[in-house]
Scaffold this motif. Structure first.
Motif, PDB file in Angstrom:
ATOM      1  N   LYS A 106      -3.738  22.888 -53.454  1.00 17.62           N
ATOM      2  CA  LYS A 106      -4.438  23.974 -54.139  1.00 17.62           C
ATOM      3  C   LYS A 106      -4.857  23.432 -55.494  1.00 17.62           C
ATOM      4  O   LYS A 106      -4.042  22.862 -56.222  1.00 17.62           O
ATOM      5  CB  LYS A 106      -3.501  25.174 -54.301  1.00 17.62           C
ATOM      6  CG  LYS A 106      -4.178  26.410 -54.844  1.00 17.62           C
ATOM      7  CD  LYS A 106      -3.159  27.534 -54.995  1.00 17.62           C
ATOM      8  CE  LYS A 106      -3.628  28.776 -54.307  1.00 17.62           C
ATOM      9  NZ  LYS A 106      -2.681  29.891 -54.458  1.00 17.62           N
ATOM     10  N   ILE A 107      -6.135  23.574 -55.802  1.00  9.87           N
ATOM     11  CA  ILE A 107      -6.665  23.152 -57.092  1.00  9.87           C
ATOM     12  C   ILE A 107      -6.900  24.410 -57.912  1.00  9.87           C
ATOM     13  O   ILE A 107      -7.689  25.274 -57.526  1.00  9.87           O
ATOM     14  CB  ILE A 107      -7.966  22.351 -56.925  1.00  9.87           C
ATOM     15  CG1 ILE A 107      -7.708  21.149 -56.006  1.00  9.87           C
ATOM     16  CG2 ILE A 107      -8.502  21.900 -58.279  1.00  9.87           C
ATOM     17  CD1 ILE A 107      -8.944  20.604 -55.354  1.00  9.87           C
ATOM     18  N   HIS A 130      -1.851  17.375 -63.482  1.00  8.26           N
ATOM     19  CA  HIS A 130      -2.801  18.119 -64.317  1.00  8.26           C
ATOM     20  C   HIS A 130      -3.956  17.178 -64.617  1.00  8.26           C
ATOM     21  O   HIS A 130      -3.756  15.968 -64.762  1.00  8.26           O
ATOM     22  CB  HIS A 130      -2.165  18.549 -65.637  1.00  8.26           C
ATOM     23  CG  HIS A 130      -1.147  19.636 -65.480  1.00  8.26           C
ATOM     24  ND1 HIS A 130       0.179  19.374 -65.232  1.00  8.26           N
ATOM     25  CD2 HIS A 130      -1.268  20.976 -65.523  1.00  8.26           C
ATOM     26  CE1 HIS A 130       0.835  20.519 -65.128  1.00  8.26           C
ATOM     27  NE2 HIS A 130      -0.018  21.502 -65.295  1.00  8.26           N
ATOM     28  N   VAL A 153     -11.472  15.349 -51.840  1.00 11.20           N
ATOM     29  CA  VAL A 153     -10.044  15.060 -51.944  1.00 11.20           C
ATOM     30  C   VAL A 153      -9.810  13.780 -51.147  1.00 11.20           C
ATOM     31  O   VAL A 153      -9.981  13.762 -49.930  1.00 11.20           O
ATOM     32  CB  VAL A 153      -9.198  16.218 -51.386  1.00 11.20           C
ATOM     33  CG1 VAL A 153      -7.721  15.894 -51.494  1.00 11.20           C
ATOM     34  CG2 VAL A 153      -9.517  17.525 -52.112  1.00 11.20           C
ATOM     35  N   CYS A 209      -7.211  21.688 -65.229  1.00 13.16           N
ATOM     36  CA  CYS A 209      -7.025  21.885 -63.793  1.00 13.16           C
ATOM     37  C   CYS A 209      -5.618  21.460 -63.414  1.00 13.16           C
ATOM     38  O   CYS A 209      -5.046  20.555 -64.023  1.00 13.16           O
ATOM     39  CB  CYS A 209      -8.026  21.055 -62.989  1.00 13.16           C
ATOM     40  SG  CYS A 209      -9.735  21.538 -63.239  1.00 13.16           S
ATOM     41  N   ARG A 210      -5.106  22.119 -62.397  1.00 13.62           N
ATOM     42  CA  ARG A 210      -3.763  21.810 -61.908  1.00 13.62           C
ATOM     43  C   ARG A 210      -3.850  21.594 -60.407  1.00 13.62           C
ATOM     44  O   ARG A 210      -4.358  22.451 -59.691  1.00 13.62           O
ATOM     45  CB  ARG A 210      -2.842  22.984 -62.244  1.00 13.62           C
ATOM     46  CG  ARG A 210      -1.391  22.753 -61.957  1.00 13.62           C
ATOM     47  CD  ARG A 210      -0.539  23.889 -62.486  1.00 13.62           C
ATOM     48  NE  ARG A 210      -0.688  25.091 -61.678  1.00 13.62           N
ATOM     49  CZ  ARG A 210      -0.932  26.310 -62.163  1.00 13.62           C
ATOM     50  NH1 ARG A 210      -1.082  26.499 -63.454  1.00 13.62           N
ATOM     51  NH2 ARG A 210      -1.032  27.335 -61.355  1.00 13.62           N
ATOM     52  N   LEU A 211      -3.373  20.446 -59.943  1.00  6.92           N
ATOM     53  CA  LEU A 211      -3.301  20.178 -58.514  1.00  6.92           C
ATOM     54  C   LEU A 211      -1.889  20.497 -58.056  1.00  6.92           C
ATOM     55  O   LEU A 211      -0.921  19.979 -58.603  1.00  6.92           O
ATOM     56  CB  LEU A 211      -3.627  18.709 -58.225  1.00  6.92           C
ATOM     57  CG  LEU A 211      -3.483  18.289 -56.754  1.00  6.92           C
ATOM     58  CD1 LEU A 211      -4.520  19.000 -55.878  1.00  6.92           C
ATOM     59  CD2 LEU A 211      -3.597  16.791 -56.611  1.00  6.92           C
ATOM     60  N   TRP A 242      -9.449  29.240 -57.905  1.00  6.31           N
ATOM     61  CA  TRP A 242      -8.789  28.173 -57.167  1.00  6.31           C
ATOM     62  C   TRP A 242      -9.467  27.888 -55.836  1.00  6.31           C
ATOM     63  O   TRP A 242     -10.210  28.697 -55.316  1.00  6.31           O
ATOM     64  CB  TRP A 242      -7.312  28.482 -56.939  1.00  6.31           C
ATOM     65  CG  TRP A 242      -7.034  29.834 -56.335  1.00  6.31           C
ATOM     66  CD1 TRP A 242      -6.739  30.981 -57.006  1.00  6.31           C
ATOM     67  CD2 TRP A 242      -7.050  30.193 -54.944  1.00  6.31           C
ATOM     68  NE1 TRP A 242      -6.571  32.019 -56.116  1.00  6.31           N
ATOM     69  CE2 TRP A 242      -6.745  31.570 -54.845  1.00  6.31           C
ATOM     70  CE3 TRP A 242      -7.287  29.481 -53.774  1.00  6.31           C
ATOM     71  CZ2 TRP A 242      -6.679  32.238 -53.629  1.00  6.31           C
ATOM     72  CZ3 TRP A 242      -7.226  30.151 -52.548  1.00  6.31           C
ATOM     73  CH2 TRP A 242      -6.915  31.514 -52.501  1.00  6.31           C
ATOM     74  N   LEU A 260     -16.816  18.659 -54.143  1.00 10.62           N
ATOM     75  CA  LEU A 260     -15.379  18.456 -54.255  1.00 10.62           C
ATOM     76  C   LEU A 260     -14.936  17.509 -53.148  1.00 10.62           C
ATOM     77  O   LEU A 260     -15.207  17.758 -51.972  1.00 10.62           O
ATOM     78  CB  LEU A 260     -14.631  19.790 -54.124  1.00 10.62           C
ATOM     79  CG  LEU A 260     -13.110  19.707 -54.117  1.00 10.62           C
ATOM     80  CD1 LEU A 260     -12.584  19.220 -55.465  1.00 10.62           C
ATOM     81  CD2 LEU A 260     -12.507  21.064 -53.782  1.00 10.62           C
ATOM     82  N   SER A 295      -8.098  26.185 -52.058  1.00 11.09           N
ATOM     83  CA  SER A 295      -6.926  25.762 -51.290  1.00 11.09           C
ATOM     84  C   SER A 295      -7.391  25.092 -50.000  1.00 11.09           C
ATOM     85  O   SER A 295      -8.279  25.605 -49.321  1.00 11.09           O
ATOM     86  CB  SER A 295      -6.066  26.991 -50.980  1.00 11.09           C
ATOM     87  OG  SER A 295      -4.969  26.646 -50.186  1.00 11.09           O
ATOM     88  N   LEU A 340      -9.019  12.928 -56.765  1.00  6.92           N
ATOM     89  CA  LEU A 340      -9.900  14.090 -56.649  1.00  6.92           C
ATOM     90  C   LEU A 340     -11.207  13.743 -57.322  1.00  6.92           C
ATOM     91  O   LEU A 340     -11.224  13.135 -58.394  1.00  6.92           O
ATOM     92  CB  LEU A 340      -9.318  15.303 -57.373  1.00  6.92           C
ATOM     93  CG  LEU A 340      -8.142  16.015 -56.757  1.00  6.92           C
ATOM     94  CD1 LEU A 340      -7.714  17.153 -57.664  1.00  6.92           C
ATOM     95  CD2 LEU A 340      -8.486  16.557 -55.396  1.00  6.92           C
TER      96      LEU A 340
END
Length: 130
Positions: free
Chosen positions: A104-105, A80, A124, A64-66, A37, A122, A39, A51
């Motif tokens: 948090k990814i 997701h 955001v 992946c879960r945000l 992850w 990455l 964060s 993202l």
């Protein structure tokens, strides 16, 4: 910013800062493990709209879960998303995201047998909450 791990704890070569340095030759490389992850905490409340992530093929996450939260609150799932296992910069719009101070990814189901994740870039995207 925090990350779950760095390969062999070698932050000089594989540290988290390399996801944000705009250099195509540097990357964050996690150590092995089940769920890696990243964060991020923002100076002001934000609303995340998108993202963008670039993995190394073979070391991507299939799921992946945000997650997000306000200061001193628990993380909740915002979205997701399901990256392809390749080297391309991939974009994931976030629909109707609430206002957050932290995200948090979670990189789940790594394409790598040992669970390693490699991220070259990455981003955001979003704006300050009004």
């Amino acid at each position: 910013m925090r990350v779950s791990s760095v390969l062999n704890r070698d932050v000089k070569q594989y540290g988290k800062k390399f996801m944000f340095d705009c250099n195509e030759e540097t990357c964050w490389n996690s150590d092995q493990g089940e769920c890696q992850w990243v964060s991020l905490e923002f100076p002001n409340s934000v609303r995340v709209s998108e993202l963008k992530v670039q993995f190394q093929g073979g070391f991507s996450a299939k799921t992946c879960r945000l997650e997000g939260c306000l200061k001193d609150k628990d993380f909740t799932v915002l979205s997701h998303f399901y990256p392809e296992d390749n080297n391309s910069l991939q974009s994931f719009p976030i629909q109707e995201a609430p206002v957050v101070d932290k995200v948090k990814i979670m990189f789940e189901n790594s394409a790598d047998f040992f669970g390693r994740i490699i991220v070259y870039s990455l981003d955001v995207l979003g704006g300050k909450a009004s």
